[in-house]
Every structure is written in C-alpha cells, then in structure tokens.
Motif scaffolding. Structure first.
Motif, PDB file in Angstrom:
ATOM      1  N   ARG A   1      77.939  29.973  56.604  1.00 40.05           N
ATOM      2  CA  ARG A   1      78.724  29.594  55.445  1.00 40.05           C
ATOM      3  C   ARG A   1      78.601  28.093  55.263  1.00 40.05           C
ATOM      4  O   ARG A   1      78.663  27.332  56.215  1.00 40.05           O
ATOM      5  CB  ARG A   1      80.190  29.968  55.706  1.00 40.05           C
TER       6      ARG A   1
ATOM      7  N   MET B   1      77.204  33.239  48.291  1.00 39.05           N
ATOM      8  CA  MET B   1      78.522  33.066  48.871  1.00 39.05           C
ATOM      9  C   MET B   1      79.068  31.683  48.531  1.00 39.05           C
ATOM     10  O   MET B   1      80.251  31.532  48.209  1.00 39.05           O
ATOM     11  CB  MET B   1      78.431  33.211  50.385  1.00 39.05           C
ATOM     12  N   LEU B   2      78.175  30.677  48.587  1.00 37.15           N
ATOM     13  CA  LEU B   2      78.580  29.312  48.263  1.00 37.15           C
ATOM     14  C   LEU B   2      79.074  29.240  46.823  1.00 37.15           C
ATOM     15  O   LEU B   2      80.082  28.597  46.518  1.00 37.15           O
ATOM     16  CB  LEU B   2      77.396  28.360  48.477  1.00 37.15           C
TER      17      LEU B   2
ATOM     18  N   THR C   1      73.610  33.540  51.348  1.00 39.76           N
ATOM     19  CA  THR C   1      74.386  32.336  51.666  1.00 39.76           C
ATOM     20  C   THR C   1      74.626  31.541  50.384  1.00 39.76           C
ATOM     21  O   THR C   1      75.712  31.006  50.150  1.00 39.76           O
ATOM     22  CB  THR C   1      73.647  31.458  52.688  1.00 39.76           C
TER      23      THR C   1
ATOM     24  N   ASP D   1      82.549  30.741  46.816  1.00 38.87           N
ATOM     25  CA  ASP D   1      83.480  29.854  47.513  1.00 38.87           C
ATOM     26  C   ASP D   1      83.842  28.657  46.646  1.00 38.87           C
ATOM     27  O   ASP D   1      85.002  28.258  46.570  1.00 38.87           O
ATOM     28  CB  ASP D   1      82.869  29.350  48.827  1.00 38.87           C
TER      29      ASP D   1
END
Lengths: 134, 278, 138
Positions: free
Chosen positions: A3, A28-29, A25, A32
C-alpha cells in the motif's frame, strides 16, 4: 499486500511512489486518495513520481483519473519529479496527461499548490498583478 | 630452375632498380602536387618496391603470404593518405605510376617480348592499387562515422541563460536520431538546473517540415510533463509561411520571432521584469 | 529476427498482476546488460509492460520470452509475448491509434509499436496472439 502511504501536510496530501507499481496497487492508491481527500478536506494533492522508472498507459491513466477525481472533490493535483526518459516515452506512447499539473520537484509543487489554494483566501481584496500576465 | 618467361618483369625491375625507383617517385610526387616531402615519398616507394620483389615474381595473387609485408604497408599508406585528405586518385596513383615507369623503360629498349612480362606486372599492380583503395575507403568511412558522432554531441549545447531559464540553440537539419539526442539533453538540463523555462531557438534550422514540427511538439509536451514550459524562437518569415502553407499545427506552443523576445517572456513568467535605469 | 544467432532466453509466465512487474524487471536487466541508452531502456520496458498486460487481460494469461539479440556488430533485446486467448480478428484495426477492445485508452498496440524498433504481430481468431518486439543499441 503493498500500500502506498499518503502523508498529510497541512491542507495538502503527499504521496511518494517508491516502488515498481503493480496495477492493483495503483488502483488501491486511487481509491485511498479520494477517501483521504474527503476525510481531511485537503485542498491539494502532491504525487512524487521521481523514483518511478516507467509510467505506462495504466499508471498514466491512474494519474489522470486521480487528478480529475480530486478536482471534483475540490482539490488540485500536481505531479512532480518525472524522469526525462519517462516523459519522452510517455509522449512517444501518445499520453500527454493533459489536465494534470506538473512541477520539477516537491518544493515547486508545494509552492504551486499553495499559490492556487491560498490565493483566494489570503489575498482577497488585493488587485491581482495584471502587468505580469503574458 | 630459371624463372618462367612470364615473370621476366622481376628481372626488368632488378636490372633497373635505381632508375625505376627514381622515376616512380617523381611520377608519384607530381600527382601529389608537393603536399608530401620527396624523401618521405621516396621511402614509401622503396618499401613498396621491396615488398613487390619479395614475391620473386612467381606469385601473382596479392593475398598470398609472401606479400604479407606489402599488404600491411599498403594498409598503412591507405589509412594515412585518407587522413591526410588526399583524393582516391592521388592515393592510388602512387601505385599505378609504376606501370608508366616500366612502360617508358620498355619503350626506350624496344624489347617487344618484354611487353608480355609487362602485362603480368600490370595485373599485380592493378590489384595492389585496388587493395590500397579499399583500405583508403575503409579509413574514410571510419573518419566519417567518427565525425557524425562528434557532430551529434556538438550539436546540443544547452546553455543556462538565467536562473530558471535554459536555451537550446538548434543549428542544422533535425532528423529523428538528432532530435532524440537534443530532446534528452534539453530535458536533462531542465532537471539538472531546476529550470522551469526552456527556449528552443531555431534560427539555425534551414527548414521546418511536418516532421520537424512534430519533433518540436513532442519536446514541448515532454518538458511539460516534467513541469517546464518551452518557447520556440527564431522563426524566420519563410518558415512561418511554410508552417502555415503545410497546415502544420503548432498547437499551443509559444512562439517568438527572436531569442530576446523569448528571453523576455521567460523572465516575465518567472516573475522578473527588466527595468531601464532612468 | 528468427535468423539472428541466439543467446540464452528466459521464459516468464504471465498469470498474475505481479508477473507484469517481474517481466518489466527482467527486460530492464537485459536492456542494461546490452547497454541500451536510458531512454531506449525506458521505451522497451514500457512497451513490455503494455504487452504483458495485454497478454494477461485480453489473452487470459500466457508467457513472455526475453533474450539478447546479436546480428553482426549490433546487439539488442527481443521480447516475445504469447497467449492462447481469443486472438485478434482485424490486426490493421488493432494497430490504429485510438482503437481498443477493452477499457484502455486505445494506445495499446499502436503506441507500443512506436516505442520499439521491430514489432511483429502474429494472431488469428481463436488461435491466440504472439507479439514480438525488439530494440537495438544505437
């Protein structure tokens, strides 16, 4: 699972990508970041990609989308530190990341964000410097 | 065993050694138009002469091992002549001159039978001349390749004009290979000097076609990805007209007629004004 | 390309997301070993990244083969991506700027082609897809 950490500096969020990004990844970033913008009410996002050896169309798209989403959430995004070889490759590939603001390094990126974020608040009532505009 | 009649040329050369070498040197000197000293040339000629006689006249293939020394010598001469800037004709004449010298010798003697020997000599001399030309051409190509590489490096001087501003004065034709080098040099300079403004001056570029415009556009886009802005200056009237006539899209590239206007724009963009002392 | 003398080639599977990263790293290592310039390395690795993802997403997985090329005095790197997926029906269309079958930006194949020196697409509907790319040292 990897992460990418998101740091908060005042009204800004700072993301420094230091690993070779896997596709999920990157996704996901993206998630987030939008969550953190809403949580913190951040006005600016700085993404440092100086350690990235390549940016392909997937990562390029992630950056563009992040910038667009941030804008909807009322935060400016600045991408800093792109390597010359990466820039040449991106242009050859046909990606110009239009709509994404860029700066040479973190310092300049922060200054750019401060200018665009603080100007309406701090300098209200002051006449903009018209003579300087081209 | 007595030498075959075909190889009589070797005797012909041996019998008239001094005269042959003197006349040969003179002929070669005339063709090199005084650009080499006579003594250097005489040494070269004598060495070729000795190398030629090493074959004892029995060997007509110049690739044979008896001619190893001779070929090495010609390799050396071919390279030297190429670097000294002699033309191929001038380089080869030092070899071919031998034929004229021997022919003159035979003419004075009136020995018809010896002409056959001359024909044999002639074949060898032609081969030697061609061999030398080959090394000459190779040497030239090496020189050209080196120069091309040097030019490529020379042609990308990125200069710092002011704090935050670098300039790239382009001179000559832009092709893909050169553009890549230029682009890399400029982008690297922006990063190294931390400059946010680049001026690409194309005063020295003879023509701008669709391809060159494409290359400029790509450079500008890549610079933007780094966080820097480019200004293209030095656009001559003819070039402006071709650009419009060809329907080339310069997009949102900022253009200025000359370097000083571009410099002024770059300074203003970095928050500087030029003020005259009153 | 097939007639070039071969050095050892390395085969990597392309079954998961993380394999794309592994292919990128291997291509980078080989490109560094044959001393491609930094820009050429970056272009080749980026092209490999695009194609590896295609193999994974559109071809349903496959493999990547990486090897050094030597031809006369020139050296280079070749990467071959192959899958047993559905293949591509109209290759001309697939190589046109702006075309895409998935949800990409439509830069996939045409953009990738511009990053390398040699590009060869071998595909047919139902017969899988093989893409061969190479970059030579300047």
């Amino acid at each position: 699972m990897e992460r990418i950490p998101i740091l908060r500096i005042g009204e800004m969020l700072l993301v420094s990508i230091q690993v070779d990004l896997q596709d999920h990844t990157a996704l996901m970033l993206q998630d987030d970041l939008s969550n953190r913008i809403v949580e913190t009410g951040a006005k600016g996002v700085l993404i440092d990609i100086s350690a990235l050896e390549i940016v392909d169309s997937f990562i390029g798209r992630m950056i563009s989308t992040t910038a667009a989403v941030s804008r909807v959430l009322d935060a400016e995004t600045v991408v800093v530190g792109m390597q010359p070889a990466v820039a040449i490759t991106l242009v050859e590939l046909g990606l110009t990341l239009s709509g994404v603001r860029t700066a040479l390094d973190v310092d300049r990126g922060l200054r750019m964000l401060r200018d665009s974020v603080e100007f309406p608040v701090v300098e209200r009532g002051v006449t903009p410097d018209d003579g300087r505009a081209d | 065993m007595s030498p075959q009649p075909d190889h009589q040329w070797i005797d012909l050369l041996r019998e008239n050694e001094d005269e042959v070498i003197a006349a040969w040197t003179a002929a070669a000197e005339a063709s090199l138009a005084g650009r080499m000293t006579g003594s250097d040339l005489a040494n070269d000629i004598r060495e070729i002469y000795n190398g030629l006689l090493a074959g004892e006249g029995a060997e007509t293939d110049i690739r044979s091992s008896v001619y190893d020394g001779l070929r090495a010598l010609l390799n050396d001469l071919g390279r030297t002549r190429a670097r000294q800037g002699f033309s191929p004709t001038e380089a080869a004449t030092s070899i071919f001159a031998l034929k004229q010298v021997v022919l003159d010798l035979l003419g004075r003697r009136g020995d018809l039978a010896a002409y056959r020997a001359f024909a044999n000599l002639s074949i060898i001399v032609d081969d030697l001349g061609l061999y030398m030309l080959e090394t000459y051409a190779n040497a030239r190509e090496t020189v050209i390749a080196q120069q091309a590489e040097t030019l490529l490096e020379l042609s990308t001087p990125v200069v710092k004009l002011w704090d935050n501003i670098v300039a790239l004065p382009l001179v000559g034709t832009l092709d893909s290979a050169r553009t890549q080098v230029v682009m890399e040099a400029l982008l690297q300079a922006l990063v190294d000097t931390g400059s946010e403004h680049a001026i690409i001056d194309i005063t020295g570029v003879p023509a701008v076609d669709t391809q060159v415009a494409q290359h400029l556009l790509k450079t500008v886009q890549a610079a933007r990805l780094l966080g820097a802005e480019c200004i293209v200056s030095g656009i001559r009237p003819q070039i402006a007209q071709t650009v419009v006539a060809l329907g080339i899209e310069f997009g949102d590239i900022h253009t200025k007629a000359n370097l000083s206007d571009a410099m002024l724009l770059a300074m203003r963009r970095s928050g500087l004004d030029i003020v005259g002392r009153s | 390309m097939t007639d070039a003398p071969t050095d050892d080639q390395t085969v990597l599977p392309l079954k998961a997301d993380s394999d794309v990263v592994r292919v990128r790293q291997l291509v980078r290592d080989v490109a560094t070993a044959v001393r491609l310039s930094l820009v050429d390395q970056t272009k080749l690795v980026t092209a490999a990244s695009e194609l590896a993802r295609n193999t994974l997403v559109y071809g349903g997985g496959g493999e990547a083969r990486v090897r050094r090329l030597t031809q006369g005095t020139s050296v280079g790197v070749e990467v071959v991506f192959s899958d047993d997926g559905p293949g591509i029906a109209d290759t001309d269309l697939a190589l046109t700027d702006g075309w895409t079958s998935g949800n990409g930006l439509g830069l996939g194949l045409s953009g990738t082609r511009r990053l390398v020196d040699d590009f060869h697409l071998d595909t047919a509907p139902g017969a899988g897809t093989t893409v061969t790319i190479a970059k030579w040292r300047r």
